[in-house]
Every structure is written in structure tokens, then in C-alpha cells.
Design a protein around this motif. Sequence first.
Motif, PDB file in Angstrom:
ATOM      1  N   GLN A  21     -10.505  11.251 -40.474  1.00  0.00           N
ATOM      2  CA  GLN A  21      -9.593  10.117 -40.446  1.00  0.00           C
ATOM      3  C   GLN A  21      -9.824   9.273 -39.195  1.00  0.00           C
ATOM      4  OE1 GLN A  21      -5.523  11.308 -40.924  1.00  0.00           O
ATOM      5  NE2 GLN A  21      -4.712   9.240 -40.701  1.00  0.00           N
ATOM      6  N   GLU A  22     -10.069   9.928 -38.069  1.00  0.00           N
ATOM      7  CA  GLU A  22     -10.315   9.213 -36.823  1.00  0.00           C
ATOM      8  C   GLU A  22     -11.608   8.404 -36.902  1.00  0.00           C
ATOM      9  OE1 GLU A  22     -10.328  10.426 -32.116  1.00  0.00           O
ATOM     10  OE2 GLU A  22     -11.560  11.612 -33.491  1.00  0.00           O
ATOM     11  N   TRP A  23     -12.645   9.016 -37.489  1.00  0.00           N
ATOM     12  CA  TRP A  23     -13.949   8.345 -37.549  1.00  0.00           C
ATOM     13  C   TRP A  23     -13.938   7.179 -38.519  1.00  0.00           C
ATOM     14  CZ3 TRP A  23     -17.853   9.306 -34.246  1.00  0.00           C
ATOM     15  CH2 TRP A  23     -19.101   8.736 -34.528  1.00  0.00           C
ATOM     16  N   ASP A  24     -13.279   7.357 -39.673  1.00  0.00           N
ATOM     17  CA  ASP A  24     -13.305   6.335 -40.723  1.00  0.00           C
ATOM     18  C   ASP A  24     -12.069   5.443 -40.727  1.00  0.00           C
ATOM     19  OD1 ASP A  24     -15.766   7.203 -41.634  1.00  0.00           O
ATOM     20  OD2 ASP A  24     -14.876   8.694 -42.958  1.00  0.00           O
ATOM     21  N   LYS A  25     -11.126   5.687 -39.799  1.00  0.00           N
ATOM     22  CA  LYS A  25      -9.948   4.835 -39.642  1.00  0.00           C
ATOM     23  C   LYS A  25      -9.063   4.803 -40.887  1.00  0.00           C
ATOM     24  CE  LYS A  25     -11.775   3.593 -35.704  1.00  0.00           C
ATOM     25  NZ  LYS A  25     -11.336   4.212 -34.448  1.00  0.00           N
ATOM     26  N   GLY A  26      -8.844   5.936 -41.510  1.00  0.00           N
ATOM     27  CA  GLY A  26      -7.962   5.944 -42.663  1.00  0.00           C
ATOM     28  C   GLY A  26      -7.938   7.282 -43.354  1.00  0.00           C
ATOM     29  N   PRO A  27      -7.129   7.403 -44.420  1.00  0.00           N
ATOM     30  CA  PRO A  27      -7.068   8.647 -45.194  1.00  0.00           C
ATOM     31  C   PRO A  27      -8.439   9.016 -45.745  1.00  0.00           C
ATOM     32  CG  PRO A  27      -5.307   7.156 -45.818  1.00  0.00           C
ATOM     33  CD  PRO A  27      -6.239   6.368 -44.960  1.00  0.00           C
ATOM     34  N   MET A  78      -5.564  21.284 -32.145  1.00  0.00           N
ATOM     35  CA  MET A  78      -6.892  21.854 -32.327  1.00  0.00           C
ATOM     36  C   MET A  78      -7.980  20.922 -31.799  1.00  0.00           C
ATOM     37  SD  MET A  78      -6.074  24.726 -33.424  1.00  0.00           S
ATOM     38  CE  MET A  78      -7.790  25.297 -33.517  1.00  0.00           C
ATOM     39  N   VAL A  79      -7.795  19.618 -32.004  1.00  0.00           N
ATOM     40  CA  VAL A  79      -8.765  18.650 -31.482  1.00  0.00           C
ATOM     41  C   VAL A  79      -8.812  18.723 -29.961  1.00  0.00           C
ATOM     42  CG1 VAL A  79      -9.195  16.166 -31.201  1.00  0.00           C
ATOM     43  CG2 VAL A  79      -8.636  17.091 -33.459  1.00  0.00           C
ATOM     44  N   ARG A  80      -7.656  18.795 -29.330  1.00  0.00           N
ATOM     45  CA  ARG A  80      -7.594  18.903 -27.862  1.00  0.00           C
ATOM     46  C   ARG A  80      -8.319  20.156 -27.388  1.00  0.00           C
ATOM     47  NH1 ARG A  80      -4.935  18.055 -23.034  1.00  0.00           N
ATOM     48  NH2 ARG A  80      -4.060  19.913 -22.032  1.00  0.00           N
ATOM     49  N   ARG A  81      -8.064  21.287 -28.024  1.00  0.00           N
ATOM     50  CA  ARG A  81      -8.749  22.530 -27.657  1.00  0.00           C
ATOM     51  C   ARG A  81     -10.264  22.367 -27.784  1.00  0.00           C
ATOM     52  NH1 ARG A  81      -5.515  27.595 -30.486  1.00  0.00           N
ATOM     53  NH2 ARG A  81      -3.464  27.271 -29.472  1.00  0.00           N
ATOM     54  N   HIS A  82     -10.683  21.851 -28.927  1.00  0.00           N
ATOM     55  CA  HIS A  82     -12.114  21.744 -29.207  1.00  0.00           C
ATOM     56  C   HIS A  82     -12.810  20.867 -28.180  1.00  0.00           C
ATOM     57  CE1 HIS A  82     -15.605  21.808 -31.985  1.00  0.00           C
ATOM     58  NE2 HIS A  82     -15.821  20.583 -31.507  1.00  0.00           N
ATOM     59  N   ARG A  83     -12.261  19.709 -27.911  1.00  0.00           N
ATOM     60  CA  ARG A  83     -12.937  18.753 -27.042  1.00  0.00           C
ATOM     61  C   ARG A  83     -12.901  19.177 -25.578  1.00  0.00           C
ATOM     62  NH1 ARG A  83     -11.097  13.186 -30.343  1.00  0.00           N
ATOM     63  NH2 ARG A  83     -12.262  13.768 -32.222  1.00  0.00           N
ATOM     64  N   LEU A  84     -11.815  19.817 -25.151  1.00  0.00           N
ATOM     65  CA  LEU A  84     -11.798  20.343 -23.786  1.00  0.00           C
ATOM     66  C   LEU A  84     -12.790  21.496 -23.628  1.00  0.00           C
ATOM     67  CD1 LEU A  84      -8.009  20.213 -22.853  1.00  0.00           C
ATOM     68  CD2 LEU A  84      -9.879  19.067 -21.647  1.00  0.00           C
ATOM     69  N   LEU A  85     -12.895  22.340 -24.649  1.00  0.00           N
ATOM     70  CA  LEU A  85     -13.866  23.435 -24.587  1.00  0.00           C
ATOM     71  C   LEU A  85     -15.290  22.890 -24.538  1.00  0.00           C
ATOM     72  CD1 LEU A  85     -12.184  25.905 -27.096  1.00  0.00           C
ATOM     73  CD2 LEU A  85     -12.691  26.389 -24.684  1.00  0.00           C
ATOM     74  N   GLU A  86     -15.587  21.875 -25.348  1.00  0.00           N
ATOM     75  CA  GLU A  86     -16.920  21.271 -25.300  1.00  0.00           C
ATOM     76  C   GLU A  86     -17.205  20.712 -23.911  1.00  0.00           C
ATOM     77  OE1 GLU A  86     -18.131  19.879 -29.778  1.00  0.00           O
ATOM     78  OE2 GLU A  86     -17.222  18.366 -28.457  1.00  0.00           O
TER      79      GLU A  86
END
Length: 233
Positions: A21-27, A78-86
Motif C-alpha cells: 500500500q505504501e509503495w503503490d499509494k492505495g489498497p 512490524m514495519v518499524r521493527r523491520h526497518r530499524l533492524l535493517e
Amino acid sequence: MGIAELSSSAQDYLKVIWDLQEWDKGPVQPTAVADRTGMKQSTVSGALGRLVDAGLVTHRPYGKVELTETGRRYAVTMVRRHRLLETFLVQVLDYGWDEVHEEADSLEHAVSDKMVDRIDDYLGHPTADPHGDAIPSPEGDLPPIPTTTRPLSEVSAGTTVKVQRVSDEDSQILRALSSYRIGPGCLVQVESRQADDELAVSLTDMHSSSDSASDDLLVLSKDQAALIQVSLI
């Protein structure tokens, strides 16, 4: 129900839906979820049904998938966890940016919110991960990001653009970009392109170093270029 009560699979699906959704800006369509996860459509349909029952997504037959407010909150966690871990893996443990996606996928289910906050403090509260993706705050807010980005695949020849984000899903393209010293924040010029196939780009602010590839032009397929979000300068 808290995030820890969700299965790893449910956590993964919520994060994937957010990412798409973030990448394509929609559902997003269920077929896109299946493509991203590598799961059969029937498996994805069953998983989405369970998420609907849990009040985490909305989805009507043959329709698009959207996160509910609760689903969004868990997805952002989950996004926050993933990106901070990366970011931690790259900045502290010297991983390449092409190596961290699968590692973070595994670790994000095991770390606690306390550990994630400690990592955030240690890193100095970064606002973007190594691929240029925004890192949500502990409250789930996203830092300001350029709103006028477009895929590199849509940029005309002769145009200079700034790289904003690169999808972390394709390690091969990440390695290719790294060999040319291209990443978020770099300026690149589209030197030439074929409308429905390849385009050639060059780095305009760091031309040919001794460590870079021997040819200054990086040739990308249209699908590869679509994984790179850029903004006009």
C-alpha cells in the motif's frame, strides 16, 4: 489483542499489505499479496479471511485489501521493527544493504518493543532505513517524505533525478546499484532508454571511482527500474 498475540504469519501479512500500500499509494489486490509472499492464491485467501475475522483488514470477494485502524497500527509496529533492524545490521554489524531483508524478516518476530526502542536510541533515531524507506516513530507516525516520487522506469531520457527509495525485495538489483555507488540521496541521469525495455543511467554526483564498475552506465530492465523511486530535481 496485542501484536505479540498474533502469529508470525499474521504479522508478515500485515507488513506485506502495508508495504504494498505504501509503495503503490492505495489498497492492494490479493494477487499482489500472493506475488510478494510467494504463496498460492488459495493460501492467501484463507489468511486474509482470518485477518478479516480478527478485525485487522477489510476484504470483499474479488475486491481490494485494506488495513483497518487496528491492522494499520500492528502493521506499522512490524514495519518499524523491520526497518530499524535493517538499519542496525548495516550500520553496526556491517551487513550489505542487499543482505539485511531476510535477516530482519526473521528477527522482527523475536525482538521486544523494548529492544526495538533501545536500538532506535542507539542509532540516534534514524528516519529512514538503508533503502530509503521511512521508519515510523514509536507512536506510529511517519517522518515527512517526498510526495512527488515516481518509478525510475517512468523517467524520460536526459532527465536527472534524485534516488529516494529502492525496494529491498530484489537483492540482485541492490548489488548492482551498490557496485555503481547508487543509493538513496544520489543523483542519477537517464542517459538513454527504450520505451518498453531497458534504460541506461549514470551517477552524476560521484562519477567513476576506482571501486566502481568498469562501465559508467548501468543498464536496467523496465521491471528493475520500477523498483527505484525517484524525485525530479
